[in-house]
Design an enzyme around this catalytic site. Structure first.
Site, short mmCIF file in Angstrom:
data_model
loop_
_atom_site.label_atom_id
_atom_site.label_comp_id
_atom_site.label_asym_id
_atom_site.label_seq_id
_atom_site.Cartn_x
_atom_site.Cartn_y
_atom_site.Cartn_z
N ARG A 11 -25.63 -0.66 7.98
CA ARG A 11 -25.61 -2.45 7.46
C ARG A 11 -26.19 -3.40 9.35
O ARG A 11 -25.81 -4.66 8.63
CB ARG A 11 -23.70 -3.01 7.51
N GLU A 53 -19.91 -4.14 10.23
CA GLU A 53 -20.56 -3.38 11.26
C GLU A 53 -21.66 -3.91 11.98
O GLU A 53 -21.85 -4.66 13.05
CB GLU A 53 -21.30 -2.24 10.38
N LYS A 87 1.01 -1.42 -0.02
CA LYS A 87 0.06 -0.03 0.19
C LYS A 87 0.60 1.21 0.16
O LYS A 87 2.18 1.32 1.26
CB LYS A 87 -0.92 -0.13 1.23
C1 LIG Z 1 -18.78 -1.25 5.24
C2 LIG Z 1 -18.23 -0.88 4.69
N1 LIG Z 1 -17.58 -0.12 6.24
C3 LIG Z 1 -16.09 0.93 5.97
C4 LIG Z 1 -15.56 1.38 5.19
C5 LIG Z 1 -14.32 2.69 5.38
N2 LIG Z 1 -13.01 2.10 4.21
C6 LIG Z 1 -12.88 2.04 3.50
S1 LIG Z 1 -11.60 1.75 2.54
C7 LIG Z 1 -11.46 0.50 3.99
C8 LIG Z 1 -10.78 -0.88 3.61
C9 LIG Z 1 -10.19 -1.37 2.81
O1 LIG Z 1 -9.75 -2.42 3.15
P1 LIG Z 1 -9.17 -3.08 1.86
O2 LIG Z 1 -10.60 -4.35 1.72
O3 LIG Z 1 -7.90 -4.34 2.58
O4 LIG Z 1 -8.58 -2.36 0.75
P2 LIG Z 1 -6.39 -1.71 0.72
O5 LIG Z 1 -6.61 -0.58 1.23
O6 LIG Z 1 -6.56 -1.98 1.26
O7 LIG Z 1 -6.95 -1.62 -1.03
C10 LIG Z 1 -13.02 0.46 4.81
C11 LIG Z 1 -12.54 0.19 6.07
C12 LIG Z 1 -16.64 1.40 3.82
N3 LIG Z 1 -15.53 1.62 2.48
N4 LIG Z 1 -17.28 0.34 3.78
#
Ligand SMILES: Cc1ncc(C[n+]2csc(CCOP(=O)(O)OP(=O)(O)O)c2C)c(N)n1
Length: 580
Positions: free
Chosen positions: A359, A331, A244
């Site tokens: 959610r 959630e 990342k």
């Molecule tokens: C239901 C929900 N909860 C929280 C979020 C906030 N959120 C956006 S990206 C993310 C992290 C995602 O992690 P990952 O799937 O590993 O993708 P990366 O950013 O590491 O590429 C979160 C928690 C969201 N978008 N949707």
């Protein structure tokens, strides 16, 4: 590299051009994409770290698959800036996340290459399942690929979909973008599963062919694995390890989020210069208040579904490492886990964004409110959120939860309210929601402390011709609107229970205007129902968010357009008096 090589790299603007580029030029294309992502995020802010890590994945996907015939489904969509840059949005990318500009996540109305819009995590594999099944039923050609992060593997929906797909043996590809990070460090058992060679057995047991782990920055390996996946007659997981923030030193070196999302910055002579607001946000104010209470009462614990940073809990986690729980992008689990904690005598505070609480509606109703458990929900990002747009607006919490028995719903306005309401909630027990926006705390003097359960007059005039009834910080706009006018302003403070006595007094003037930052069905509806119950008939008008999904934009401008700023409230009040 020759001039003509440079020119052909610079010209790539479509998947067909990605496929046509000689393989030897692909690393240079990736470098170009990184430069553009860094430059756009510097100017307007955005999901920098996630997008930098996924550059090679996206180039490889467009080499192997033919979008839009093949469907590329990015989970959330925050990591897909390279995809936007390669699908016709290069010249408009500087408008990212701004009013009328390129969408913060993916948006099929913006490009045929955006197979689906998202914004909330853990939906991509379910969508892939539905699309692949539809194509099988219709006997249509084309492959479906879900691109999910390791963070998305902490969410139940992803598992529900993997289970269903594996059971059916439906051919599609799940590309796992494993960077070890959610927004913060990924949590739970998934990091160990992916790191220690357990992934193959796990995915194979679920009915998938497993390819990996691969170096997610090695284009050759990615193209080979994706080509194999495309040809397979079974579901395939391609597991790619990525970094990342790759290619931007400040993001690579950021230990907390690897530059997951960054506000605007300037990158000058190897130094990052950032515009940092010096003021406290509601989230920070609430975390401060919570910290004081956690110090005093060991039963109090904090729960977040993957939003440690956004909910300003990092300091609390460092201070109380065993009492702050990041449960992942889960959630539903966050809510019912809180219920379990409460059922055994703890006092959980579940900090959750309004949009993500959607959610967990059933869990709030059945697992917290029905058994009357003392869970406090700090509902953050309530109301308009700005650049994250339609999927992230905190528009629905008031109307969604207003009819749920055993729930107290309150909205602070001033910094002092945060600790006063938290303390009331802790003292009273039962289920509470404290709703506050994504905003800086107001710098106006707070009215005298009031930790009762009633409404509060922000302005009371002798014989008012109108009363504005507000909920939350919009009360300050109402106050401004009422300046110099014989209008009173009542801050309802509590949506449930609504302060009927104060409402009767407010209604006595003959004209009521309600203002709230939520869709219809919240404060305005509650006031109208109470008035009808009481047999009162002042002329009434309700200002709410519109009956439409509000896209990305600047909140002040959006409020002005919706008539939810001081000027709009003033006009609505005048119009109401004109009708009276
Ligand atoms: C239901 C929900 N909860 C929280 C979020 C906030 N959120 C956006 S990206 C993310 C992290 C995602 O992690 P990952 O799937 O590993 O993708 P990366 O950013 O590491 O590429 C979160 C928690 C969201 N978008 N949707």
């Amino acid at each position: 590299m020759t001039e003509s090589d440079l020119a052909s790299i610079a010209a790539v603007d479509s998947p067909a051009e990605v496929r046509a580029l000689p393989e030897s030029l692909l690393p240079a294309l990736c470098a170009r994409l990184r430069e553009e992502i860094i430059s756009v995020c510097g100017a307007v802010g955005g999901h920098l770290g996630a997008s930098l890590g996924a550059v090679e994945l996206i180039v490889a996907l467009h080499r192997v698959f033919h979008s839009p015939r093949d469907r590329l489904l990015f989970d959330v969509g925050h990591q897909a800036y390279a995809h936007k840059l390669l699908t016709g949005r290069r010249t408009s990318m500087h408008t990212l996340r701004q009013e009328g500009g390129v969408a913060p996540f993916l948006d099929p109305t913006e490009s045929a290459h955006d197979a689906f819009g998202a914004g909330h995590a853990c939906t991509a594999v379910s969508l892939a399942h539905g699309m692949a099944r539809a194509r099988a039923l219709q006997q249509r050609a084309g492959h479906v690929v879900a691109i999910v992060g390791d963070g998305a593997l902490t969410g139940g929906m992803t598992f529900e979909a993997l289970n269903a797909i594996g059971g059916e043996g439906l051919p599609l590809t799940v590309l796992v973008n494993d960077n070890g990070m959610s927004i913060s460090q990924n949590v739970g058992a998934i990091p160990a599963l992916l790191a220690e060679g357990g992934a193959r057995g796990f995915f194979e047991a679920l009915g998938f062919t497993y390819l990996g782990p691969l170096d997610g920055h090695d284009l050759g390996a990615l193209v080979a694995a994706l080509t194999e996946a495309r040809a397979s007659r079974k579901p395939v997981v391609v597991h790619a390890r990525t970094q990342k923030g790759r290619g931007f030193p400040p993001a690579e070196a950021d230990p907390t989020t690897r530059g997951h999302a960054m506000g605007p910055y300037v990158w000058r002579e190897g130094k990052l210069v950032r515009a940092r607001p010096g003021h406290k946000t509601y989230s920070e104010g609430f975390a401060d208040a919570l910290s004081r209470w956690m110090e005093a009462d060991p039963r109090i614990v904090a729960v977040t579904p993957a939003m440690l940073e956004g909910s300003a809990l990092s300091g609390l986690k460092a201070r109380f490492p065993t009492r702050v729980f990041d449960v992942g992008i889960a959630e539903q689990h966050a809510v019912t886990f809180s219920a379990g904690l409460a059922a055994e005598g703890m006092r959980p505070v579940c900090l959750i964004y309004s949009t993500f609480l959607q959610r967990g509606v059933d869990q709030v109703i059945h697992d917290v409110c029905l058994p009357e458990l003392p869970v406090i929900f700090a509902v953050d990002r309530a109301g308009l959120v700005g650049a994250d747009g339609a999927t992230h607006q905190g528009a629905f919490d008031l109307s969604m939860f207003r009819g749920v028995p055993n729930l107290t719903m309150a909205a602070p306005v001033f910094a002092e309210d945060l600790s006063a309401m938290l303390s009331s909630a802790l003292e009273a027990g039962g289920a509470w929601m404290l709703r506050f926006p994504r905003a800086i705390l107001p710098e106006v003097p707070a009215p005298p402390p009031d930790d009762g359960r009633g409404a509060r007059w922000l302005k009371q005039v002798g014989s008012p011709c109108l009363t504005i009834v507000s909920l939350g910080p919009l009360g300050l706009a109402a106050l401004e609107a009422a300046e110099g006018e014989p209008w009173s302003v009542l801050d309802a403070r509590f949506l449930r229970p609504l302060d009927r006595a104060a409402l009767r007094r407010a209604a006595a003037c003959g004209a009521l205007l309600t203002v709230e930052e939520g869709v219809a069905g919240g404060l305005g509806a509650a006031v109208l129902e109470a008035l009808s119950d009481e047999g009162l008939q002042p002329v009434t008008r309700c200002l709410t968010l519109p009956d439409a999904f509000v896209r990305h934009g600047e909140v002040h401008a959006q409020r002005a357009r919706m008539g939810l700023d001081a000027e709009g409230i003033r006009k609505a009040a005048q119009a109401l008096l004109g009708d009276a």
